[in-house]
Design a protein around this motif. Structure first.
Motif, PDB file in Angstrom:
ATOM      1  N   ALA A  54      45.845  22.693  14.756  1.00  0.00           N
ATOM      2  CA  ALA A  54      44.387  22.503  15.106  1.00  0.00           C
ATOM      3  C   ALA A  54      43.783  24.008  14.749  1.00  0.00           C
ATOM      4  CB  ALA A  54      44.434  22.590  16.843  1.00  0.00           C
ATOM      5  N   GLY A  55      42.485  23.584  14.173  1.00  0.00           N
ATOM      6  CA  GLY A  55      41.575  24.867  13.635  1.00  0.00           C
ATOM      7  C   GLY A  55      42.019  25.388  12.303  1.00  0.00           C
ATOM      8  N   VAL A  56      41.605  26.720  12.345  1.00  0.00           N
ATOM      9  CA  VAL A  56      41.479  27.258  10.994  1.00  0.00           C
ATOM     10  C   VAL A  56      43.056  27.379  10.342  1.00  0.00           C
ATOM     11  CG1 VAL A  56      40.458  29.216   9.479  1.00  0.00           C
ATOM     12  CG2 VAL A  56      39.209  28.237  11.236  1.00  0.00           C
ATOM     13  N   CYS A  57      44.164  27.677  11.301  1.00  0.00           N
ATOM     14  CA  CYS A  57      45.532  27.877  10.663  1.00  0.00           C
ATOM     15  C   CYS A  57      45.688  26.647   9.682  1.00  0.00           C
ATOM     16  CB  CYS A  57      46.478  27.845  11.809  1.00  0.00           C
ATOM     17  SG  CYS A  57      46.416  26.168  12.744  1.00  0.00           S
ATOM     18  N   GLN A  58      45.009  25.816   9.597  1.00  0.00           N
ATOM     19  CA  GLN A  58      45.192  24.710   8.615  1.00  0.00           C
ATOM     20  C   GLN A  58      44.362  24.614   7.431  1.00  0.00           C
ATOM     21  OE1 GLN A  58      43.344  21.404   8.844  1.00  0.00           O
ATOM     22  NE2 GLN A  58      44.278  20.413   7.207  1.00  0.00           N
ATOM     23  N   GLY A  59      43.157  25.464   7.481  1.00  0.00           N
ATOM     24  CA  GLY A  59      42.271  25.312   6.355  1.00  0.00           C
ATOM     25  C   GLY A  59      40.787  25.831   7.230  1.00  0.00           C
ATOM     26  N   PRO A  60      40.192  26.526   6.462  1.00  0.00           N
ATOM     27  CA  PRO A  60      38.634  26.937   6.675  1.00  0.00           C
ATOM     28  C   PRO A  60      38.087  25.815   7.468  1.00  0.00           C
ATOM     29  CG  PRO A  60      39.001  28.035   4.680  1.00  0.00           C
ATOM     30  CD  PRO A  60      40.202  27.050   4.840  1.00  0.00           C
ATOM     31  N   LYS A  61      37.360  26.252   8.670  1.00  0.00           N
ATOM     32  CA  LYS A  61      36.666  24.978   9.428  1.00  0.00           C
ATOM     33  C   LYS A  61      35.732  25.685  10.347  1.00  0.00           C
ATOM     34  CE  LYS A  61      40.531  22.112  10.286  1.00  0.00           C
ATOM     35  NZ  LYS A  61      41.122  23.071   9.514  1.00  0.00           N
ATOM     36  N   ILE A 112      33.135  25.251  13.857  1.00  0.00           N
ATOM     37  CA  ILE A 112      33.642  25.107  15.294  1.00  0.00           C
ATOM     38  C   ILE A 112      33.875  23.660  15.777  1.00  0.00           C
ATOM     39  CG2 ILE A 112      33.091  25.457  17.864  1.00  0.00           C
ATOM     40  CD1 ILE A 112      31.673  28.182  16.735  1.00  0.00           C
ATOM     41  N   PRO A 113      32.845  22.796  15.265  1.00  0.00           N
ATOM     42  CA  PRO A 113      33.008  21.135  15.528  1.00  0.00           C
ATOM     43  C   PRO A 113      34.302  20.793  15.074  1.00  0.00           C
ATOM     44  CG  PRO A 113      30.806  21.764  14.379  1.00  0.00           C
ATOM     45  CD  PRO A 113      31.411  23.007  14.765  1.00  0.00           C
ATOM     46  N   GLU A 114      34.506  21.133  13.970  1.00  0.00           N
ATOM     47  CA  GLU A 114      35.858  20.545  12.967  1.00  0.00           C
ATOM     48  C   GLU A 114      36.924  21.093  13.856  1.00  0.00           C
ATOM     49  OE1 GLU A 114      34.787  19.966   8.341  1.00  0.00           O
ATOM     50  OE2 GLU A 114      35.382  21.984   9.020  1.00  0.00           O
ATOM     51  N   ALA A 115      36.957  22.281  14.210  1.00  0.00           N
ATOM     52  CA  ALA A 115      38.089  22.996  14.689  1.00  0.00           C
ATOM     53  C   ALA A 115      38.310  22.163  16.276  1.00  0.00           C
ATOM     54  CB  ALA A 115      37.894  24.290  15.035  1.00  0.00           C
ATOM     55  N   VAL A 116      37.362  21.974  16.820  1.00  0.00           N
ATOM     56  CA  VAL A 116      37.541  21.094  18.424  1.00  0.00           C
ATOM     57  C   VAL A 116      37.864  19.743  18.006  1.00  0.00           C
ATOM     58  CG1 VAL A 116      36.040  20.487  20.211  1.00  0.00           C
ATOM     59  CG2 VAL A 116      35.566  22.704  19.338  1.00  0.00           C
ATOM     60  N   SER A 117      37.361  18.878  17.041  1.00  0.00           N
ATOM     61  CA  SER A 117      37.699  17.794  16.793  1.00  0.00           C
ATOM     62  C   SER A 117      39.304  17.813  16.502  1.00  0.00           C
ATOM     63  CB  SER A 117      37.135  17.095  15.612  1.00  0.00           C
ATOM     64  OG  SER A 117      35.828  17.353  15.494  1.00  0.00           O
ATOM     65  N   GLN A 118      39.664  18.563  15.488  1.00  0.00           N
ATOM     66  CA  GLN A 118      41.018  18.487  15.081  1.00  0.00           C
ATOM     67  C   GLN A 118      42.017  18.883  16.325  1.00  0.00           C
ATOM     68  OE1 GLN A 118      42.437  21.569  12.495  1.00  0.00           O
ATOM     69  NE2 GLN A 118      43.797  20.191  11.461  1.00  0.00           N
ATOM     70  N   ALA A 119      41.358  19.851  17.055  1.00  0.00           N
ATOM     71  CA  ALA A 119      42.490  20.065  18.411  1.00  0.00           C
ATOM     72  C   ALA A 119      42.379  18.968  19.410  1.00  0.00           C
ATOM     73  CB  ALA A 119      41.733  21.158  19.276  1.00  0.00           C
ATOM     74  N   SER A 120      41.441  18.179  19.432  1.00  0.00           N
ATOM     75  CA  SER A 120      41.410  16.884  20.138  1.00  0.00           C
ATOM     76  C   SER A 120      42.402  16.033  19.471  1.00  0.00           C
ATOM     77  CB  SER A 120      40.000  16.247  20.465  1.00  0.00           C
ATOM     78  OG  SER A 120      39.261  17.295  21.259  1.00  0.00           O
ATOM     79  N   GLY A 121      42.307  15.780  18.160  1.00  0.00           N
ATOM     80  CA  GLY A 121      43.364  15.033  17.557  1.00  0.00           C
ATOM     81  C   GLY A 121      44.677  15.442  17.641  1.00  0.00           C
ATOM     82  N   ALA A 122      44.739  16.807  17.589  1.00  0.00           N
ATOM     83  CA  ALA A 122      46.605  17.189  17.869  1.00  0.00           C
ATOM     84  C   ALA A 122      46.887  17.007  19.210  1.00  0.00           C
ATOM     85  CB  ALA A 122      46.454  18.828  17.416  1.00  0.00           C
ATOM     86  N   SER A 123      45.931  17.194  20.100  1.00  0.00           N
ATOM     87  CA  SER A 123      46.179  16.995  21.452  1.00  0.00           C
ATOM     88  C   SER A 123      46.521  15.373  21.711  1.00  0.00           C
ATOM     89  CB  SER A 123      45.456  17.401  22.697  1.00  0.00           C
ATOM     90  OG  SER A 123      44.135  16.869  22.275  1.00  0.00           O
ATOM     91  N   ALA A 124      45.697  14.720  21.153  1.00  0.00           N
ATOM     92  CA  ALA A 124      46.133  13.227  21.458  1.00  0.00           C
ATOM     93  C   ALA A 124      47.542  12.685  20.670  1.00  0.00           C
ATOM     94  CB  ALA A 124      45.027  12.245  20.621  1.00  0.00           C
ATOM     95  N   LYS A 125      47.821  13.288  19.785  1.00  0.00           N
ATOM     96  CA  LYS A 125      49.331  13.083  19.214  1.00  0.00           C
ATOM     97  C   LYS A 125      50.161  13.360  20.115  1.00  0.00           C
ATOM     98  CE  LYS A 125      47.840  11.534  15.408  1.00  0.00           C
ATOM     99  NZ  LYS A 125      47.863  10.143  15.064  1.00  0.00           N
ATOM    100  N   ALA A 126      49.977  14.724  20.739  1.00  0.00           N
ATOM    101  CA  ALA A 126      51.141  15.166  21.737  1.00  0.00           C
ATOM    102  C   ALA A 126      50.987  14.348  22.949  1.00  0.00           C
ATOM    103  CB  ALA A 126      50.704  16.614  22.176  1.00  0.00           C
ATOM    104  N   ILE A 127      49.787  13.591  23.307  1.00  0.00           N
ATOM    105  CA  ILE A 127      49.823  12.900  24.529  1.00  0.00           C
ATOM    106  C   ILE A 127      50.362  11.361  24.151  1.00  0.00           C
ATOM    107  CG2 ILE A 127      48.098  11.648  25.936  1.00  0.00           C
ATOM    108  CD1 ILE A 127      46.231  13.906  25.395  1.00  0.00           C
ATOM    109  N   ILE A 128      50.266  11.095  23.122  1.00  0.00           N
ATOM    110  CA  ILE A 128      50.932   9.641  22.744  1.00  0.00           C
ATOM    111  C   ILE A 128      52.373  10.051  22.603  1.00  0.00           C
ATOM    112  CG2 ILE A 128      51.347   8.259  20.645  1.00  0.00           C
ATOM    113  CD1 ILE A 128      48.641   8.703  19.494  1.00  0.00           C
ATOM    114  N   LEU A 129      52.763  10.968  22.347  1.00  0.00           N
ATOM    115  CA  LEU A 129      54.423  11.446  22.427  1.00  0.00           C
ATOM    116  C   LEU A 129      54.842  11.305  23.882  1.00  0.00           C
ATOM    117  CD1 LEU A 129      56.847  12.262  20.579  1.00  0.00           C
ATOM    118  CD2 LEU A 129      55.984  14.455  21.115  1.00  0.00           C
TER     119      LEU A 129
END
Ligand code: SF4
Ligand code: SF4
Ligand code: SF4
Ligand code: SF4
Lengths: 129, 658
Positions: free
Chosen positions: B539-546, B548-565
């Motif tokens: 989530a966020g800039v650790c994966q590449g420059p982003k 705030i809205p992109e970082a937040v969306s990616q964070a929600s995406g990452a958490s969705a993956k964890a929740i699915i698991l």
């Protein structure tokens, strides 16, 4: 060119804005106006350069250039500018400012035949004494 | 053994460069192949039905597919085999698209190569062994590394889904970079106003445990079952007793450059990171504290009304278990001193954008006033330089930092609004405004008078006048002239880089990074939040420059993956694990240290040798831990180690056909 340099006064900026009813600062220098202008080979500043100079409030440079008088007011630039800035109008506005100041124009008719109507009207203004 | 071969056209992708009918015909002649067919789209329902029908009619027990990369559709074919009662590892794929049709221009030769690839796959299929996976329980708790906006958002989402989350932040407060910002583009929302409620929510959420001033020390285990050691640095202030009055910070005599203000103000040795810090209780920075250096001082202890100061506190290691990990380690900015043409570090009035951001911030070093650091006066002419160290293969980073164009537009707008007498010049290579409302925002900046000049600055130097101004030399490609500006302040839009120390985190988590040091996602388009390590998300800039809205969306995406698991509750173990042939394993245990997952241990087998029972050591694989990386198999000198699906026999059979 070095800044600070002589720039147009607030009054002059206002005058141009009043005539053209456009905000030259909107120009993003896409160069489309110069790309389509049929007369660039006779110009010292190309239309986009006029726009940038106007944007930077460097009217003096435009006033001293040939471009304003070479421009045929064909409106090619105005019809295509993606910012709808109507560079031809800006040219016209700057010309008007000179004419108002000096009460005269300095146009040299290169091709008297086949002048488009709009250009003719504009030329009459330019040629007016 | 009855092998069936299926050659895919992939529409025109393969068919245009490979004579698929010919390959299918050739395949018929290969040993043990009893059926062969070419199909327009093998992955389609029609294609799948063809395979299914052929399995029934021709009693096929090995399937060879000539199609795209196994990365694309291996699982599709495996599922089909499973539904037909065959082991999914009885399918073998010859990649005749990426490795053949797409890379060749001579159809005849490509057809020969495709035939060879299929032949190789057929040979491999003879030695296929059935593989199975086990179901492993998932520990339904997540770890989020990094307490910036991405980490906070990820933690909140998982916590709201009802699962416990630990949020680890190395600084004494969460908030990250966003806490440093004044306003955010393109809406000019006050950064703190939208961030602090989230920080407070994270701190008070019943499912979230904050570990501030903490670092991840060690990570072991695998998806669903990670074991993580977290080091909580000693805060030297008992957090449960301290009431946050701040008396200690006032009285502490030791002043240190304040990193939160990019070094442009002072903080004390006992400090909170910023006024709205969460948790809002001080810590002692032991590297700078007089007491830890000389044993003297101790003022804070004397002053503290609740007796919260504890100089003897020690670092604590906590060990927790998690099912999923989200890396949100954020970024640093590149020090522009390497790019000496900009004169940064040599003149106080050349500053970075982040320094300007702090100046603009009401709680920053100048309480919101923009000044020339050299004389404290309001600057009149401000020159912004874009792409400082970005898009620069020479002394910077090759990539675009993505946010600078927009935050510079923001800075010109804020300056125009707060200090209308200032004039902003922006030198740029081009202005990039990809994002909703961004072009309009840039338009607004121009409209308000920001003067954009197209061209990069080549030199900033002192003008040598009484005012100590700077001369900025650039070029505007539109006018086609060199442009020089006598500037009061020069602001450098410095490049964004992965956080210092993120390579250590990558090592701990087993993540790969790109050449710039950003963590690599599993697939640049379709798996942007997953990593090659299962159960670890980004989530966020650790994966590449982003932004705030992109970082937040990616964070929600990452958490969705964890929740699915977590919702699934169990994961399939990797079936292609290592296997030891105990008969030839010499028990040398050379393989043990090379295994990155600590999956190998020494076991004993009992044998009868010369009439006597003897115990002999052999390597043994923990199948739950093994990820099938193959390190051990490559190393084993006795050839006792094999990887399921890629046994030496299978590989040799392939090689032999060529
Ligand atoms: S109106 Fe003038 S500047 Fe515009 S395209 Fe025609 S000649 Fe060129
Ligand atoms: S076409 Fe319009 S926007 Fe483009 S450079 Fe000319 S005036 Fe500016
Ligand atoms: S002991 Fe350290 S933290 Fe406390 S007042 Fe002294 S220098 Fe500051
Ligand atoms: S393949 Fe070997 S080295 Fe790799 S994880 Fe499995 S046991 Fe360890």
């Amino acid at each position: 060119m070095r800044f600070p340099t002589k720039t147009a006064s607030i009054k002059e900026q206002q005058e141009l804005a009043d005539i053209i009813q456009k905000n030259v600062k909107d120009c993003y220098q896409c160069l489309k106006c110069s790309a389509g202008c049929p007369l660039t080979e006779h110009m010292d500043y190309y239309p986009h350069q006029v726009m940038l100079l106007a944007k930077m409030d460097l009217y003096e440079k435009i006033f001293n250039s040939k471009t304003l008088w070479v421009c045929a007011s064909c409106l090619a630039c105005s019809s295509r500018c993606p910012r709808d800035l109507e560079p031809a109008k800006v040219m016209e506005g700057l010309r008007t400012m000179i004419i108002r100041k000096r009460g005269e124009g300095n146009v040299e008719v290169v091709n008297p035949k086949g002048v488009p109507r709009q250009a003719l009207i504009s030329s009459m203004r330019k040629l007016r004494r | 053994m009855r092998v069936g071969v299926f050659i895919c056209w992939c529409g025109s992708n393969i068919k245009n460069m490979v004579d698929v009918e010919k390959v299918a015909k050739e395949a018929e002649k290969m040993p043990r192949v009893v059926y062969s067919q070419d199909v327009q789209y093998l992955c389609s329902e029609v294609g799948q039905a063809d395979i299914s029908k052929a399995i029934d009619e021709h009693k096929l027990d090995r399937i060879v597919i000539g199609a795209c990369s196994p990365r694309m559709h291996e699982s599709t074919f495996q599922q089909l085999l499973e539904s037909k009662g065959l082991n999914p590892y009885y399918v073998e794929i010859a990649n005749i698209r990426e490795q053949c049709s797409w890379v060749h221009t001579d159809k005849d030769k490509a057809t020969v190569k495709a035939t060879e690839l299929v032949k190789k796959a057929v040979a491999k299929s003879y030695h296929a062994i059935p593989l199975t996976s086990d179901l492993l329980k998932v520990n339904k708790k997540a770890l989020v590394i990094g307490g910036g906006i991405a980490g906070i958002q990820a933690a909140l989402d998982i916590a709201d889904a009802g699962y416990p989350v630990d949020l680890v932040e190395q600084k004494p407060s969460i908030g990250g970079r966003m806490a440093q910002f004044d306003k955010t583009f393109p809406t000019l929302d006050c950064s703190a106003c939208i961030l602090t409620p989230k920080m407070v929510e994270a701190a008070t959420h019943e499912n979230i445990t904050l570990y501030t001033y903490s670092e991840v020390e060690n990570v072991a285990g695998y998806v669903g079952n990670f074991k993580v050691k977290i080091k909580q640095k000693a805060k030297s202030v008992k957090q449960d007793i301290c009431n946050g009055c701040g008396d200690c910070m006032e009285k502490c005599p030791k002043k240190v450059a304040n990193e939160f203000d990019e070094g442009n103000s002072k903080r004390k040795a006992i400090y909170t990171l910023f006024p709205q810090a969460v948790p809002n209780k001080p810590v002692i920075d032991r590297d700078n504290c007089i007491y830890y250096k000389t044993g003297k001082c101790g003022l804070c202890e004397k002053i503290c009304p609740t007796k919260a100061i504890d100089y003897n506190q020690e670092d604590e290691i906590v060990e927790n278990e998690y099912g999923a990990i989200i890396a949100a380690t954020g970024f640093d900015i590149k020090d522009p001193q390497d790019l000496s043409e900009y004169y940064y570090g040599n003149h106080p009035d050349v500053i970075t954008s982040l320094e300007l951001e702090r100046q603009l911030n009401a709680s920053g070093p100048t309480s919101g006033k923009v000044i020339r650091p050299s004389n404290g006066k309001t600057p009149e002419k401000i020159v912004f330089v874009q792409c400082v160290g970005s898009r620069d293969r020479n002394k910077g980073n090759a990539y675009c930092s993505k946010v600078c164009c927009l935050y510079t537009a923001k800075h010109t707008l804020l300056l125009n609004e707060k200090f209308p007498e200032t004039e902003s010049y922006v030198f740029n290579i081009d202005v990039r405004t990809g994002g909703k409302g961004y072009e309009e925002f840039y338009e607004r900046a121009r409209h308000k008078g920001a003067k954009y000049l197209r061209g990069q600055v080549s030199k900033v130097e002192p003008l040598g006048d009484a005012d100590n101004k700077l001369l900025v030399r650039g070029y505007d490609s539109s006018i086609g002239e060199q442009v020089e500006i006598e500037a009061d302040l020069v602001v450098l839009a410095t490049s964004i880089e992965p956080k210092v120390g993120s390579s250590k985190i990558a090592g701990l988590l087993g993540l790969s990074s790109d050449s710039d040091g950003f963590f690599s996602e599993a697939h640049p388009k379709l798996k942007p939040v997953e990593t090659q390590a299962q159960g670890i998300y980004l989530a966020g800039v650790c994966q590449g420059p982003k932004d705030i809205p992109e970082a937040v969306s990616q964070a929600s995406g990452a958490s969705a993956k964890a929740i699915i698991l977590f919702n699934k509750g169990e994961v399939k173990s990797v079936p292609t694990t290592a296997m030891v042939n105990e008969e030839i394993c010499s028990g040398c245990m050379q393989c043990k240290p090379v295994c990155p997952y600590e999956a190998i241990s020494r076991e004993y087998v009992t044998e009868r040798v010369a009439g006597k029972e003897v115990k002999r050591p052999v390597a043994s694989i923990n199948r739950a831990l093994c990820q099938g990386c193959g390190a051990c198999a490559g190393l084993c000198r006795s050839g006792a180690m094999d990887i399921g699906g890629f046994t030496s026999k299978q590989i040799m059979a392939e090689v032999d056909t060529l």
